[in-house]
Write an enzyme that holds these catalytic residues in place. Sequence first.
Site, PDB file in Angstrom:
ATOM      1  N   CYS A  16       0.845  -1.192   0.000  1.00 14.36           N
ATOM      2  CA  CYS A  16       0.000   0.000   0.000  1.00 14.36           C
ATOM      3  C   CYS A  16       0.880   1.241   0.000  1.00 14.36           C
ATOM      4  O   CYS A  16       1.996   1.233   0.520  1.00 14.36           O
ATOM      5  CB  CYS A  16      -0.953   0.017   1.192  1.00 14.36           C
ATOM      6  SG  CYS A  16      -0.157   0.310   2.796  1.00 14.36           S
ATOM      7  N   GLU A  17       0.367   2.297  -0.609  1.00 20.67           N
ATOM      8  CA  GLU A  17       1.037   3.588  -0.595  1.00 20.67           C
ATOM      9  C   GLU A  17       0.783   4.276   0.745  1.00 20.67           C
ATOM     10  O   GLU A  17      -0.045   3.850   1.550  1.00 20.67           O
ATOM     11  CB  GLU A  17       0.546   4.455  -1.756  1.00 20.67           C
ATOM     12  CG  GLU A  17       0.585   3.790  -3.123  1.00 20.67           C
ATOM     13  CD  GLU A  17       1.996   3.613  -3.668  1.00 20.67           C
ATOM     14  OE1 GLU A  17       2.932   4.201  -3.078  1.00 20.67           O
ATOM     15  OE2 GLU A  17       2.164   2.891  -4.667  1.00 20.67           O
TER      16      GLU A  17
END
Length: 256
Positions: free
Chosen positions: A124-125
């Site tokens: 995930c960012e």
Amino acid sequence: MSLFREYFYRKAPDRLVEISERVYAFDCCFSNDVMGDDEYKQYLDGIVAQLHYLYPDTSFKVCNFRAEDQQSQISTLLSQYGTSVMDYPNQHESVPLLPLQVISQFLISSESWLGQQNVLLMHCERGCLPLLDFMLSALLLYYKRYHGDQKTLELAYNQAPKELLYLSSALNPQPSQLRYLGYISTRDLGSDWPPPEAPLVLDCLILRGLPHFEGVKDWRPSLRVLGQDHKAPANRSSILLFSTPKTNTIYQQVLS
């Protein structure tokens, strides 16, 4: 390291968190540390080298959760290794969720991918950790590797500092996430999966712990409800379905 130590005791490759057999999450997702571009590239290079050593004849796929207005840095860096990256938006209806149809497709495709003895990587960012935690929980419940919706979600949330979770939203997403996890964990009890869309009737909304403003008269909260237009089912974008009136009124609003 392993996320759920009750079940998994193998040592995972460095910088990866083992979720299940051949399912890993990048440990940078659970850390407050921010890496520069060169450091991040070295980080990914090291992980890819380990995975190719441990799984020499295996294909790899990355599921990446990011904000729609962000570029997927991991896609660019992993393209040189021929690793496919599937990007998913961070929010649905302003909550760290995906539409139930998309969740269903993700779970079914992951089952097929892992059934071919491939490796699934989760990433995930920055600011998208709550959605990653939810999807990890959904995957474990779908495979029946863990039981208990709330317990599974809490274990995932406990992997990271709490302040990291607040970067995405000031609202608590867990009630909505638990409702969706309930659809997954009870999917074998009914014939419909995913469950069909149904109207929602909002009978009563109770707000507690509202702030008190000294000297302010006639202060009241404002409620806005967003959702899909039942008159245009092909249009999946949200519209304003309801907004509280400016007068004191007892109401019942039917949402489709």
